[in-house]
Structures are given as structure tokens and as C-alpha cells.
Design a protein around this motif. Structure first.
Motif, PDB file in Angstrom:
ATOM      1  N   ALA A 184       2.589   2.658  -3.375  1.00 51.11           N
ATOM      2  CA  ALA A 184       3.550   1.914  -4.183  1.00 51.11           C
ATOM      3  C   ALA A 184       2.856   0.971  -5.152  1.00 51.11           C
ATOM      4  CB  ALA A 184       4.499   1.128  -3.276  1.00 51.11           C
ATOM      5  N   ARG A 185       1.727   0.424  -4.717  1.00 50.21           N
ATOM      6  CA  ARG A 185       0.999  -0.534  -5.557  1.00 50.21           C
ATOM      7  C   ARG A 185      -0.095   0.171  -6.364  1.00 50.21           C
ATOM      8  NH1 ARG A 185       0.838  -6.466  -2.926  1.00 50.21           N
ATOM      9  NH2 ARG A 185       0.228  -6.783  -5.089  1.00 50.21           N
ATOM     10  N   ILE A 186       0.074   1.484  -6.533  1.00 53.77           N
ATOM     11  CA  ILE A 186      -0.785   2.373  -7.332  1.00 53.77           C
ATOM     12  C   ILE A 186      -2.265   2.232  -7.003  1.00 53.77           C
ATOM     13  CG2 ILE A 186       0.882   2.572  -9.216  1.00 53.77           C
ATOM     14  CD1 ILE A 186      -1.316   0.702 -10.720  1.00 53.77           C
ATOM     15  N   ALA A 233       8.666   4.226 -14.563  1.00 60.08           N
ATOM     16  CA  ALA A 233       8.180   2.894 -14.185  1.00 60.08           C
ATOM     17  C   ALA A 233       6.876   2.998 -13.396  1.00 60.08           C
ATOM     18  CB  ALA A 233       9.241   2.169 -13.366  1.00 60.08           C
ATOM     19  N   TYR A 234       6.799   3.994 -12.512  1.00 59.84           N
ATOM     20  CA  TYR A 234       5.599   4.153 -11.691  1.00 59.84           C
ATOM     21  C   TYR A 234       4.398   4.532 -12.546  1.00 59.84           C
ATOM     22  CZ  TYR A 234       2.778   5.600  -7.637  1.00 59.84           C
ATOM     23  OH  TYR A 234       1.799   5.714  -6.684  1.00 59.84           O
ATOM     24  N   HIS A 241       7.461  -3.099  -3.498  1.00 56.57           N
ATOM     25  CA  HIS A 241       5.999  -3.205  -3.574  1.00 56.57           C
ATOM     26  C   HIS A 241       5.499  -2.938  -4.990  1.00 56.57           C
ATOM     27  CE1 HIS A 241       5.037  -4.018   0.578  1.00 56.57           C
ATOM     28  NE2 HIS A 241       5.890  -3.075   0.962  1.00 56.57           N
ATOM     29  N   MET A 242       6.162  -2.059  -5.726  1.00 53.64           N
ATOM     30  CA  MET A 242       5.825  -1.893  -7.139  1.00 53.64           C
ATOM     31  C   MET A 242       6.000  -3.209  -7.879  1.00 53.64           C
ATOM     32  SD  MET A 242       7.573   1.799  -8.123  1.00 53.64           S
ATOM     33  CE  MET A 242       7.449   1.423  -9.882  1.00 53.64           C
ATOM     34  N   ARG A 243       7.102  -3.908  -7.590  1.00 54.54           N
ATOM     35  CA  ARG A 243       7.359  -5.187  -8.278  1.00 54.54           C
ATOM     36  C   ARG A 243       6.288  -6.216  -7.934  1.00 54.54           C
ATOM     37  NH1 ARG A 243      12.962  -8.387  -7.402  1.00 54.54           N
ATOM     38  NH2 ARG A 243      12.106  -8.494  -5.291  1.00 54.54           N
TER      39      ARG A 243
END
Length: 425
Positions: free
Chosen positions: A15-17, A348-349, A409-411
Motif C-alpha cells: 500500500a505504501r508502494i 492514484a496508486y 496506508h496510501m494516504r
């Protein structure tokens, strides 16, 4: 593999790439499990509908299936590599959706090519004749043989394979030689042989030959056409790949390693006029469809952006992040047309990964000043675009519970990217 196989820590990393190897390794395992499942679904369909499959096509399919099983018993890693190659997924998707009839029978014939490729890469004795529709024998991930015949006899030992059109032994045959003991590497020479070339310092292939590299309908409403192999400038592609890898190594070594491992094929496509075109296929994760980008940063951007589309597509098959599509669409900053929630999440990802990339480029010493300045501007724009898209996702009732956790988690990662002032030279 199922959702229970996904550790919470790896889910957060994805999620946090994060380019941590555990995430890519898990996605590769999930991809392989899905390929095996889809291949089994195809086998079941063929057996249930065998009365509607042409006798010749049925015999070829069953012979190829048996050959693939025999090779797997001795060389499971080779068979796995062939089945997981991106274009195998595109072929499977086409075969599973094609109605019974001549077109379906032709699609079944591609299993011949997969089985022969695995057998030749595994080495060992082989003596069989295969059909070559349109005078072509594609070997996925390896190359393509063009012959003036509708069948080819293949005779092979542990080190060398020879191809005799129409079974003739008079004409000089094309030859493949095993060069990587235990790794199933092949090199070829002779009349009609064209190789799929590797890109520098990686196992990634510049695939301009596979018949399923750009399947019909790729791109949805935007037609995507495979570039003509005769027009592929291999030197230009290799130079741009090498320079983009150098930029990634300098700014984010972990991401450079992830791109080298995660992008299995770069597929040249025709640009839209003067516009660069890049894309992925959900059925073929690991393939980046792209026209030749302008400049090194453009190549790095394309690779990172499209790899994250592939990662998310594979993760969604393992852990559904959103439900079936609805009519609701939303405006986003990176496209002029409104997007459904699935498109918003994918965009977004991938753009979050670009924001991370451009922030690193803008703040890394030794990167050319012009690149750093442009990267700083890119970061500002993309960071704002992602920031506007994340609330759309968090307020949507189309995300699953896991999808909401993923976007949270992306945010967090998005917020962390804006906490340190950028320094653009």
C-alpha cells in the motif's frame, strides 16, 4: 494462494508502494497460482466441450498438455517461468472468453508453443512435428521462427534443437542452443529465426515478436497497436533502458531492483500521433506496453508507473480491494475523462509511486539540474492530484474492507512525502 497467505506487514508495504522484495515475491506467487487455476479451467472446458472442438485441435491440445506435464516433472522452474510470462496470461484470457468454434481451436494451438518452449529450455531429447499457422512458430520469451511451410519437425538433444520445415532434412535448419545450464537459456541462429532480445543488465525482454503481446481490444476505447518488429530500434531501446536504470539506481536502488525483477517484458507499441503511449494489461502483469519515451526521465516514469498498475492488478486478484463496477464516475487530475472507482484507485496508486519517484529525483545530488527542476514540478502536480483523489476513495462505498485499509496506508505515505521541503537545483 489466497488472502490468508498475505502477511499484514507485506500488505502495508504494498500500500505504501515499498519496493521491498517480499511484496514482489508474494505477488509473483499469487500470479503463478492464478495462472495454474486458469490453465486448469481451460482444461476442464476443453474436456467438457470436446465434442465442439475440432479433432486435430483436440489432439494437439492433449499432446501439448502431456508434454508440459513431462517437462514439469524434471524442470518445474522452467515450466513456471514459461507459464508466468506475461503473454501467456493474455493468451489464456483470450482462450477462456472465446466461444467454441474455429477461432477457439486456433487459440488452443498456442499450448503447443508453450509446451515446446518449455521442453527446449529444459533440454533433453525431443522429436515431434508441430503446425506453424501463417508460417510462424513463436516460442514465448525466446523468439520466433518464420518458415515457408505449415508444419515444422523439431529434433533436439540436451544441447541443440533443429527445426526442419515440413520434416525435410535437406534444407539448412534453424538451430537453438542451450547456453544457461539449469536456467533454460537459449540462443538461436539460422534461416527464419528472430530472437526476443534481453534489455541490458536484467532478465527483461524487449518483446516485439510474441503474437499475444498486444491482444485485440487492448487499451479499451483507445486502440493500441503493436509496433512493427522491422521498425524496432533495439539500440535505442537498450540505451534508454540502461540510462533509466542508472537514474533509478542513483535515486532509489530498491525501486531499480524492483523494476528489473518485476518488468518481465517491454512491448513496443505505436504512439498516438506525437503522444507517448504507455499501458498494461490486467491479464498480463509484468508487461509494459509503451512507445519509445522521450528522454531518460520519461522511460523511468513509464516503467515505475506501469509496474504499479501490474502490482495492483495482481494484488486485487488475491485480495479484492473494490466491488463490481457501478455507474458512479469521478473526476481526477491526471485524466480528462471521469473514472470509475477502480480507475481512481489504479491511477492514484500509480501516481503515488510517481510522486515518490519525482521527490527522490528532485532531492538527489548528482542528478542533472534540469531533471531535478522538472522533477520538483512534477512532484508538486502529482502530489496534489493524488491528494485530491484519496478522499474520493475513502468516501466510496465500493471499496472492500481491505480496500479501505489499503487506501488509508496510501494516504499515510502520501502525507509523508509532503513533510520535507523539496530542494530543486
Amino acid at each position: 494462494m489466497n488472502a490468508a497467505s498475505l502477511p499484514a506487514s507485506v500488505f502495508v508495504q504494498l500500500a505504501r508502494i515499498s519496493p521491498a522484495p517480499a511484496g514482489l515475491a508474494l505477488l509473483r506467487s499469487a500470479l503463478h497460482a492464478r495462472r495454474l487455476l486458469l490453465l486448469k479451467v481451460l482444461l476442464v472446458r476443453v474436456h467438457r466441450q470436446r465434442a465442439s472442438v475440432g479433432p486435430g485441435a483436440l489432439d494437439r491440445f492433449e499432446r501439448s498438455w502431456d508434454l508440459l506435464e513431462r517437462v514439469e516433472r524434471h524442470h518445474p522452474a522452467v515450466v513456471r517461468d514459461v507459464l508466468d510470462y506475461p503473454t501467456t496470461g493474455a493468451w489464456l484470457a483470450g482462450a477462456l472468453t472465446e466461444p467454441a468454434g474455429p477461432a477457439f481451436d486456433r487459440l488452443l494451438g498456442h499450448l503447443d508453443n508453450l509446451a515446446v518452449t518449455a521442453a527446449l529450455r529444459g533440454g533433453g531429447p525431443l522429436d515431434l512435428t508441430v503446425e506453424t499457422p501463417d508460417g510462424l512458430l513463436p516460442l514465448p520469451g525466446v523468439g520466433r521462427l518464420r518458415v515457408a511451410a505449415d508444419r515444422v519437425r523439431i529434433s533436439a538433444d540436451e544441447r541443440t534443437a533443429r527445426f526442419h520445415p515440413d520434416g525435410s532434412r535437406r534444407a539448412a535448419p534453424a538451430v537453438l542452443t542451450t547456453t544457461g545450464r539449469g536456467r533454460g537459456l537459449l540462443t538461436g541462429r539460422g534461416p527464419g529465426w528472430s530472437a526476443i532480445r534481453p534489455l541490458p543488465r536484467s532478465a527483461t525482454r524487449l518483446d516485439d515478436l510474441d503474437p499475444y503481446r498486444v491482444p485485440p481490444g487492448a487499451g479499451g476505447g483507445m486502440a493500441v497497436l503493436a509496433a512493427d518488429p522491422a521498425e524496432t530500434d533495439h539500440a535505442a531501446w537498450s540505451a534508454l533502458w540502461r540510462a533509466a536504470q542508472d537514474l533509478l539506481v542513483r535515486t532509489d536502488p530498491g525501486r531499480a531492483a524492483e523494476v528489473a525483477r518485476g518488468v518481465r517484458a517491454v512491448v513496443p507499441v505505436v504512439p498516438h500521433g506525437s503522444r507517448h503511449l504507455g499501458g498494461t494489461l490486467s491479464a498480463a502483469p509484468g508487461a509494459v506496453l509503451t512507445s519509445l519515451p522521450e528522454g531518460v526521465p520519461g522511460m523511468a516514469e513509464t516503467l515505475v508507473h506501469e509496474l504499479h498498475h501490474s502490482k495492483l492488478a495482481t494484488l486485487h486478484e488475491l485480495v479484492p480491494l473494490y466491488g463490481p463496477g457501478r455507474d458512479a464516475v469521478h473526476r481526477v487530475g491526471w485524466r480528462p475523462d471521469p473514472r470509475p472507482v477502480a480507475g481512481v484507485l489504479h491511477g492514484a496508486y500509480a501516481h503515488l509511486a510517481l510522486a515518490d519517484l519525482w521527490r527522490r529525483v528532485a532531492t538527489t545530488d548528482g542528478v542533472p539540474t534540469a531533471w531535478r527542476t522538472t522533477a520538483g514540478q512534477q512532484f508538486d502536480d502529482i502530489h496534489d492530484q493524488v491528494g485530491a483523489a484519496l478522499p474520493i476513495l475513502l468516501e466510496s462505498d465500493e471499496l472492500t474492507r481491505q480496500g479501505r485499509v489499503f487506501v488509508h496506508h496510501m494516504r499515510r505515505h502520501h502525507v509523508s512525502l509532503g513533510t520535507t521541503p523539496l530542494v530543486a537545483g
